[in-house]
Design an enzyme around this catalytic site. Structure first.
Site, PDB file in Angstrom:
ATOM      1  N   ASP A 177       0.857  -1.177   0.000  1.00  0.00           N
ATOM      2  CA  ASP A 177       0.000   0.000   0.000  1.00  0.00           C
ATOM      3  C   ASP A 177       0.901   1.238   0.000  1.00  0.00           C
ATOM      4  OD1 ASP A 177      -2.333   1.692   0.525  1.00  0.00           O
ATOM      5  OD2 ASP A 177      -1.461   1.897   2.533  1.00  0.00           O
TER       6      ASP A 177
ATOM      7  N   TYR B 273      -0.273   4.976   0.771  1.00  0.00           N
ATOM      8  CA  TYR B 273      -0.557   6.065   1.730  1.00  0.00           C
ATOM      9  C   TYR B 273      -0.622   5.546   3.160  1.00  0.00           C
ATOM     10  CZ  TYR B 273      -1.409   8.658  -2.488  1.00  0.00           C
ATOM     11  OH  TYR B 273      -1.251   9.241  -3.715  1.00  0.00           O
TER      12      TYR B 273
ATOM     13  N   ARG C 270      -7.362  13.327   6.268  1.00  0.00           N
ATOM     14  CA  ARG C 270      -7.117  11.904   5.999  1.00  0.00           C
ATOM     15  C   ARG C 270      -8.368  11.062   6.286  1.00  0.00           C
ATOM     16  NH1 ARG C 270      -4.988   7.671   3.273  1.00  0.00           N
ATOM     17  NH2 ARG C 270      -4.409   5.941   4.612  1.00  0.00           N
TER      18      ARG C 270
ATOM     19  N   SER D 112      -2.442   0.771  -4.877  1.00  0.00           N
ATOM     20  CA  SER D 112      -2.992   1.908  -4.137  1.00  0.00           C
ATOM     21  C   SER D 112      -4.336   2.363  -4.685  1.00  0.00           C
ATOM     22  CB  SER D 112      -1.993   3.067  -4.229  1.00  0.00           C
ATOM     23  OG  SER D 112      -2.535   4.259  -3.734  1.00  0.00           O
ATOM     24  N   ASN D 113      -5.127   2.963  -3.795  1.00  0.00           N
ATOM     25  CA  ASN D 113      -6.337   3.669  -4.218  1.00  0.00           C
ATOM     26  C   ASN D 113      -6.010   4.949  -4.988  1.00  0.00           C
ATOM     27  OD1 ASN D 113      -8.427   1.991  -3.380  1.00  0.00           O
ATOM     28  ND2 ASN D 113      -8.639   2.962  -1.359  1.00  0.00           N
TER      29      ASN D 113
END
Lengths: 221, 221
Positions: free
Chosen positions: A11, A13, A42, A117-118
């Site tokens: 991942d 972030y 966040r 990742s998103n």
């Protein structure tokens, strides 16, 4: 440890890059509120990605990140003009990597290494290129290619497609408990990077390894 | 106001019933921590329903509520034994309705009135029966019938199926901004009950009406 891990999939972030490193830029824009802004920002960024996926209203993570910043500034009643928005979003494209990232990636050079990742490519590429991680990684995989945010099973399946591996050949590494839950539920091995002494979520699954920082995953080599 | 609303459909938790009314029972179990427990418990209950929906790992809202309570007590390092768990879950089955609920439902008696909730029937029925709202409501609709939590479009579609109405004939009433966003995105008219001066989420939709309490929706009669 009995396993057959071929691919180490990270991942981005919170795992490789410190999302709270925007705090300094937040503080410069809104004195005395930097920490609070970075936290709410966040939290809302994650919440909006989940809700948009549930609602079937996908937008890129960059757009979601902007929406979350706007909410945060409204909530705290601080004025976000175009200049400040640009400064803060640019700070998000230059997050600081955790100090051990480079050495850990180098020690795994005989494995397949990927980011999953998103984040959309317009967010991930500036990050990865800036710190010269590109040469250490085989692949940067963005959910934006299929517009399915983590933690949906369809999103994790993209990793198999892109890397040509089976589920049980993947070690997925994240500091986000929801991401670990989703990946483990999908069938990956999982390593939870718990830097701050958090507790695991009650979502019916447990990570295969828990480490204080990324160095711990070297035992999966 | 130009509209053709036939059905007034209410969210339950936070809208008709005060989820923070468990605070007293939390305080009795864990002195000095009642408020904090009730807040984290609610936050995690919502988060877990979203995440389970995303992960394709549905459990009933009662089970999710228990999981969220366990997380909360772990997080705050307070010991949750079976007796305390039973006491707190029972408190959740006896949440206090907001004071204006009964009078508002009575004034709408010529309309179709329904509850539409993520709650499973084992949670909703004790609540509704205890306060004798059953006689005022035409229908209690639980997502548990199709195992699709709000705010998915499939969940809101259940309302149309159960009530035999079209989207534009529904006024959906909720105090939860994520629920308003989902319902509006689906195509319902929406009334956001904003009791505490919150701000709306940045999810690309806006409610059709914003009211301090449920009395405001009477203008849709």
């Amino acid at each position: 440890m009995v396993h057959s891990v071929k691919a180490f999939v990270f991942d981005a972030y919170g795992t490789l890059f410190d999302v709270y490193s925007v705090q300094k830029a937040c503080e410069e824009c809104f004195s005395g509120k930097g920490e609070e802004i970075s936290k709410i920002w966040r939290q809302k960024q994650l919440e909006y990605s989940f809700l948009r996926q549930l609602m079937g209203r996908y937008r890129t993570f960059l757009e979601v990140t902007k929406d979350a910043l706007r909410y945060t500034c409204n909530k705290l009643e601080v004025p976000l003009d175009d200049q400040k928005e640009e400064k803060l979003i640019n700070a998000y494209l230059r997050l600081t990597p955790y100090e051990e990232v480079q050495q850990v990636l180098k020690k795994l050079e005989n494995k397949t290494l990927a980011i999953f990742s998103n984040g959309s490519r317009d967010m991930l590429e500036p990050l990865v290129n800036q710190y010269e991680f590109s040469s250490l990684l085989d692949c940067v995989i963005s959910v934006d290619d299929i517009k399915q945010f983590k933690p949906t099973p369809a999103s994790y399946a993209l990793v198999l497609d892109r890397l040509g591996v089976n589920r049980e050949e993947v070690l997925f590494i994240s500091s986000n408990t929801w991401d670990i839950s989703g990946a483990k539920s999908f069938g990956f091995y999982t390593a939870w990077i718990n830097r701050t002494g958090e507790i695991m979520d009650e979502l019916g699954v447990r990570p295969d390894g828990i480490y204080n920082d990324l160095r711990g995953i070297l035992e999966w080599k």
